[in-house]
Design an enzyme around this catalytic site. Sequence first.
Site, PDB file in Angstrom:
ATOM      1  N   GLN A   1       0.826  -1.206   0.000  1.00  0.00           N
ATOM      2  CA  GLN A   1       0.000   0.000   0.000  1.00  0.00           C
ATOM      3  C   GLN A   1       0.862   1.258   0.000  1.00  0.00           C
ATOM      4  O   GLN A   1       2.058   1.218   0.273  1.00  0.00           O
ATOM      5  CB  GLN A   1      -0.909   0.003   1.235  1.00  0.00           C
TER       6      GLN A   1
ATOM      7  N   HIS B   1      -7.988   3.117  19.968  1.00  0.00           N
ATOM      8  CA  HIS B   1      -7.312   1.962  20.559  1.00  0.00           C
ATOM      9  C   HIS B   1      -7.927   1.537  21.891  1.00  0.00           C
ATOM     10  O   HIS B   1      -8.009   0.339  22.180  1.00  0.00           O
ATOM     11  CB  HIS B   1      -5.814   2.259  20.730  1.00  0.00           C
TER      12      HIS B   1
ATOM     13  N   GLY C   1      -2.342 -12.172   8.221  1.00  0.00           N
ATOM     14  CA  GLY C   1      -3.145 -12.580   9.362  1.00  0.00           C
ATOM     15  C   GLY C   1      -4.176 -13.636   9.022  1.00  0.00           C
ATOM     16  O   GLY C   1      -4.481 -14.496   9.853  1.00  0.00           O
TER      17      GLY C   1
ATOM     18  N   ASP D   1      -7.407  -5.312  14.060  1.00  0.00           N
ATOM     19  CA  ASP D   1      -7.185  -3.877  13.863  1.00  0.00           C
ATOM     20  C   ASP D   1      -6.786  -3.679  12.405  1.00  0.00           C
ATOM     21  O   ASP D   1      -5.610  -3.558  12.079  1.00  0.00           O
ATOM     22  CB  ASP D   1      -6.095  -3.396  14.819  1.00  0.00           C
ATOM     23  N   SER D   2      -7.781  -3.659  11.547  1.00  0.00           N
ATOM     24  CA  SER D   2      -7.529  -3.651  10.105  1.00  0.00           C
ATOM     25  C   SER D   2      -7.946  -2.323   9.484  1.00  0.00           C
ATOM     26  O   SER D   2      -8.509  -1.451  10.154  1.00  0.00           O
ATOM     27  CB  SER D   2      -8.314  -4.778   9.430  1.00  0.00           C
TER      28      SER D   2
ATOM     29  N   PRO E   1      -9.011  -4.589  -0.108  1.00  0.00           N
ATOM     30  CA  PRO E   1      -8.137  -5.694   0.290  1.00  0.00           C
ATOM     31  C   PRO E   1      -8.485  -6.308   1.642  1.00  0.00           C
ATOM     32  O   PRO E   1      -8.211  -7.479   1.879  1.00  0.00           O
ATOM     33  CB  PRO E   1      -6.740  -5.040   0.325  1.00  0.00           C
TER      34      PRO E   1
END
EC number: 2.5.1.16
Length: 288
Positions: free
Chosen positions: A36, A67, A149, A166-167, A173
């Site tokens: 990316q 977070h 992952g 956490d994507s 994608p």
Amino acid sequence: MGYNEQERAFIEWYPRGYGVGFKVKRRLFETQTEYQRLEIYETEGFGKLLVLDGTVQLVEIGEESYHEVLVHPVMLAHPNPKRVLVIGGGDGGTLREVLRHDTVEKAIMVEIDEGVVEASYLYLDVAKDLLDRLIKKEEPRAELIIGDGVKYLRETGERFDVIIVDSTDPVGPAKLLFSEEFYRDAYEKLNDEGLYITQAGSVYLFTNELLDAYKAMKKVFDRVYYFSFPVIGYASPWSFLIGVKGDVDFTRIDLERAKKLDLYYYDPERHETLFQMPRYVRKLLEGQ
């Protein structure tokens, strides 16, 4: 979408002409990684800004608004989270929050893009010390794996109490991370009492993606919860989905453990407020 040199601003455009923007002082770094386009900017009022493929990932001042709510609700709802898997999260913020829990004996972070880890370590004040220890393999309770992952979860023999994804957004994608097949792999790799959480995009602007992910998770997990939270830098409110395996009650958390954390955004004493969702979205979800 992107940096406007003349306006000295970075704007991320969402569907239907909605945008989130930051005034910037300068662009600090940009590169095309294997996966990316990665950019880092210095903003006027929010510290440094991390951008992947034109989408805002975080700003330093306020990153905890993402977070904290991704990590602590599931960690505090689980009775004894010893083993935790983080998929994505190359900036280190999610793992940083996980390791604040004394119960954690082993945490594994699987990040596909080494470039994100390196740039976050060099430029961001999010989890610099933690990333340094991970890179040097000097963090006793955590391990960094550079890899896919999806593949890791399918092939690993490890079992976890909590899995945190956490994507990037549930489009393009990252779509595989929101598939029924992936959820089945996650369910299998959870212990008998386990919790799974993922961010699921903008409540208003990615509603269809949220509904699709919720529907797929309901086919796999024993129970599925949803909640939303205002995240700085995102088209808020932002949605999160929780999958439960076994008898864990996500509506109740351990307030004694929570007292040790001194959180800034997520309020464990008002845990029930997470479940506020616009009425029309709630009706759509409950109709799945």
